[in-house]
Design a protein around this motif. Structure first.
Motif, mmCIF file in Angstrom:
data_model
loop_
_atom_site.group_PDB
_atom_site.id
_atom_site.type_symbol
_atom_site.label_atom_id
_atom_site.label_comp_id
_atom_site.label_asym_id
_atom_site.label_seq_id
_atom_site.Cartn_x
_atom_site.Cartn_y
_atom_site.Cartn_z
ATOM 1 N N TYR A 98 0.851 -1.227 0.000
ATOM 2 C CA TYR A 98 0.048 0.049 0.077
ATOM 3 C C TYR A 98 0.736 1.304 -0.108
ATOM 4 O O TYR A 98 0.512 2.182 -0.684
ATOM 5 C CB TYR A 98 -1.021 0.149 1.147
ATOM 6 N N GLU A 99 1.820 1.067 0.693
ATOM 7 C CA GLU A 99 2.985 2.562 0.956
ATOM 8 C C GLU A 99 3.463 2.546 -0.547
ATOM 9 O O GLU A 99 3.496 3.876 -0.969
ATOM 10 C CB GLU A 99 3.826 2.269 1.929
ATOM 11 N N PHE A 100 4.013 1.650 -1.078
ATOM 12 C CA PHE A 100 4.485 1.589 -2.355
ATOM 13 C C PHE A 100 3.553 2.415 -3.546
ATOM 14 O O PHE A 100 3.674 3.290 -4.184
ATOM 15 C CB PHE A 100 4.835 0.399 -3.025
ATOM 16 N N ILE A 101 2.180 1.737 -3.581
ATOM 17 C CA ILE A 101 1.517 2.185 -4.518
ATOM 18 C C ILE A 101 0.792 3.737 -4.165
ATOM 19 O O ILE A 101 0.631 4.387 -5.201
ATOM 20 C CB ILE A 101 0.092 1.287 -4.665
ATOM 21 N N LEU A 102 0.476 3.969 -2.844
ATOM 22 C CA LEU A 102 0.226 5.315 -2.488
ATOM 23 C C LEU A 102 1.103 6.429 -2.886
ATOM 24 O O LEU A 102 0.820 7.615 -3.410
ATOM 25 C CB LEU A 102 -0.298 5.565 -1.129
ATOM 26 N N ARG A 103 2.612 6.108 -2.650
ATOM 27 C CA ARG A 103 3.451 7.090 -3.007
ATOM 28 C C ARG A 103 3.527 7.152 -4.804
ATOM 29 O O ARG A 103 3.609 8.392 -5.069
ATOM 30 C CB ARG A 103 4.709 6.394 -2.443
ATOM 31 N N ALA A 104 3.343 6.214 -5.120
ATOM 32 C CA ALA A 104 3.318 6.273 -6.816
ATOM 33 C C ALA A 104 2.118 7.007 -7.411
ATOM 34 O O ALA A 104 2.359 8.000 -8.187
ATOM 35 C CB ALA A 104 3.410 5.037 -7.336
ATOM 36 N N VAL A 105 1.005 6.794 -6.604
ATOM 37 C CA VAL A 105 -0.121 7.624 -6.978
ATOM 38 C C VAL A 105 -0.040 8.976 -6.749
ATOM 39 O O VAL A 105 -0.235 10.042 -7.569
ATOM 40 C CB VAL A 105 -1.496 7.173 -6.459
ATOM 41 N N PHE A 364 5.991 0.779 -10.957
ATOM 42 C CA PHE A 364 5.981 -0.358 -10.561
ATOM 43 C C PHE A 364 6.961 -1.600 -11.232
ATOM 44 O O PHE A 364 7.816 -2.429 -10.783
ATOM 45 C CB PHE A 364 4.220 -1.106 -10.604
ATOM 46 N N LEU A 365 6.883 -1.467 -12.549
ATOM 47 C CA LEU A 365 7.773 -2.145 -13.579
ATOM 48 C C LEU A 365 9.175 -1.837 -13.313
ATOM 49 O O LEU A 365 9.945 -2.682 -13.568
ATOM 50 C CB LEU A 365 7.332 -1.958 -14.972
ATOM 51 N N ALA A 366 9.561 -0.869 -12.879
ATOM 52 C CA ALA A 366 10.903 -0.027 -12.652
ATOM 53 C C ALA A 366 11.364 -0.704 -11.227
ATOM 54 O O ALA A 366 12.558 -0.432 -10.864
ATOM 55 C CB ALA A 366 10.815 1.210 -12.955
ATOM 56 N N ASN A 367 10.645 -1.147 -10.359
ATOM 57 C CA ASN A 367 11.080 -1.224 -8.970
ATOM 58 C C ASN A 367 11.019 -2.914 -8.660
ATOM 59 O O ASN A 367 9.753 -3.341 -8.420
ATOM 60 C CB ASN A 367 9.883 -0.519 -8.053
#
Length: 439
Positions: A98-105, A364-367
């Protein structure tokens, strides 16, 4: 002290596009003192986050523009309590996901993550003081109030678990332990918010304000839910998946009351367009860092030749020229009058969503770390299942006298005596009646 004009401007930023505000005077009083309000928005790391999250995450840009200090709560303890939606062994992985995706958004929207404070619930919710306050709540809250408060958020079952009943109390205590002036959440949180307003003062704590955004309906109508794949689009969905789901979405010509696509345009696409237009004009309030993390400029969801101020453009597939809209109401009126074909609305929404998700998928694809966390957080349920073995046919011989090759049953004599099935040999001629004759 701040001027009335400055207070009004910041308050308008904080509360615009919201469905409801409870305790707005508390926020005004803080602004009038010249202080920066503190707020938190929380989420439980359970199912995969979907694009309905764009609504609150976009709104957080307004908070930062008004100088609000924002905390993002990753409520891992709540995720476990909500009728065991996420087992303990998955909660930690999902919290990281969730933290990964929220930061990306946030980054994709131009919102600086450096100004956001991410907090994990278990970092303070397992403390002695927090648990003691929870026990105090349990001595004054009735079962009726606890069940009512969580009725829109906690999974409802015929025989509710105790964990679902203490869930609202923990969310109320979060306001005190995070040290905020207001809590921000969806309209489905209203009963928990009023619960907090009632019970926190009874513990001797201050009453907080509560701000609520509208809830985005699903693509098929009803609530957009992580548990219904066809009702939602995930942040990491491919363009092909987006196209397929939009194609299946309910969109009846002229129907504006039950139209998830129009609702998404109103709650997500147009607010993002307005944020981008304001940013292009340099109007970002106190958030001087907004847009600095973007790799390329962002424009509203409008055609290149659209008139100034356009926030949404629909291009007709079968001619007739594009339609440009400066407000959502103009778009809704046109659709209600059947001036817009559902296929053209679907195409415009589809393209806008794909463009929104592109930088998120790219991140996402780069991490590699994020990719590994994703596999741990949401393992393939079929990955460890062994294929079903075909049952081997085992021959079981029939019991004696049974089966298709069994001899026919002997005939009965006098209705009850059974004749001997073994034939009696015919006696030889020199043995009348079978008796041996002596010489």
């Amino acid at each position: 002290m701040a001027s009335e004009e400055e207070v009004a401007k910041k308050y308008q930023l904080i509360t615009r596009r919201l469905q409801e505000v409870l305790g707005g005077d508390l926020i005004k009083a803080i602004l009038a003192e010249g202080r920066s309000p503190k707020a938190y928005w929380g989420t439980t790391p359970t199912g995969r986050p979907h694009i309905g999250y764009f609504v609150p995450l976009t709104k957080i840009a307004d908070f930062l523009r008004a100088g609000v200090e924002v905390k993002i709560l990753l409520a891992d303890v709540h995720a476990f309590l909500d009728n065991l939606k996420a087992p303990l062994d998955l909660v930690a992985h999902r919290t990281k996901y969730y933290e990964f995706i929220l930061r990306a958004v946030f980054t994709s929207l131009g919102i600086p993550t450096s100004k956001l404070i991410f907090v994990q619930g278990s970092d303070y919710q397992l403390s002695r003081e927090y648990n003691l306050d929870n026990y105090k709540l349990c001595t004054i809250v009735t079962e009726h109030d606890a069940k009512k408060a969580g009725s829109e958020v906690v999974k409802q079952v015929e025989s509710p678990l105790l964990s679902g009943l203490i869930y609202p109390g923990l969310q109320a205590l979060d306001e005190q332990y995070l040290g905020v002036d207001f809590q921000f959440g969806g309209a489905d949180q209203r009963k928990i918010f009023t619960y907090a307003e009632l019970y926190l003062p009874r513990l001797g704590y201050a009453k907080r304000a509560h701000l609520m955004n509208t809830m985005v309906p699903g693509l098929m109508g009803g609530k957009m839910s992580s548990s219904d794949p066809d009702s939602k689009i995930d942040f990491l969905d491919t363009p092909e998946a987006v196209k397929r789901k939009i194609r299946k979405a309910f969109c009846e010509e002229g129907n504006v009351a039950e139209n998830g696509l129009l609702a998404f345009v109103k709650a997500v696409l147009i607010p993002i367009s307005e944020l981008r237009l304001e940013r292009l004009c340099g109007d970002t309030g106190e958030d001087t860092e907004e847009g600095k993390e973007l790799t390329r400029p962002q424009k509203p969801f409008s055609a290149n030749d659209a008139p100034e101020g356009t926030v949404f453009t629909i291009t007709r597939d079968k001619g007739g020229g594009p339609s440009h809209y400066k407000t959502y109401q103009e778009l809704e009126d046109d659709f209600a009058a059947k001036n817009i074909h559902p296929a053209d609305l679907k195409a415009a929404v589809r393209d806008a969503i794909i463009s929104l998700l592109e930088p998120i998928r790219a991140a996402f694809l780069a991490n590699e770390e994020w990719q590994k966390i994703e596999q741990l957080a949401y393992p393939d349920p079929n990955a460890n299942k062994e294929p079903k073995k075909k049952k081997e046919k085992v021959y079981h011989p029939p019991p004696p006298g049974k089966g298709k090759n069994a001899k026919a049953a002997p005939a009965q004599v006098d209705g009850d005596a059974t004749a001997d099935a073994t034939p009696v040999p015919t006696p030889p001629a020199d043995e009348p009646n079978g008796t041996v004759v002596s010489a």
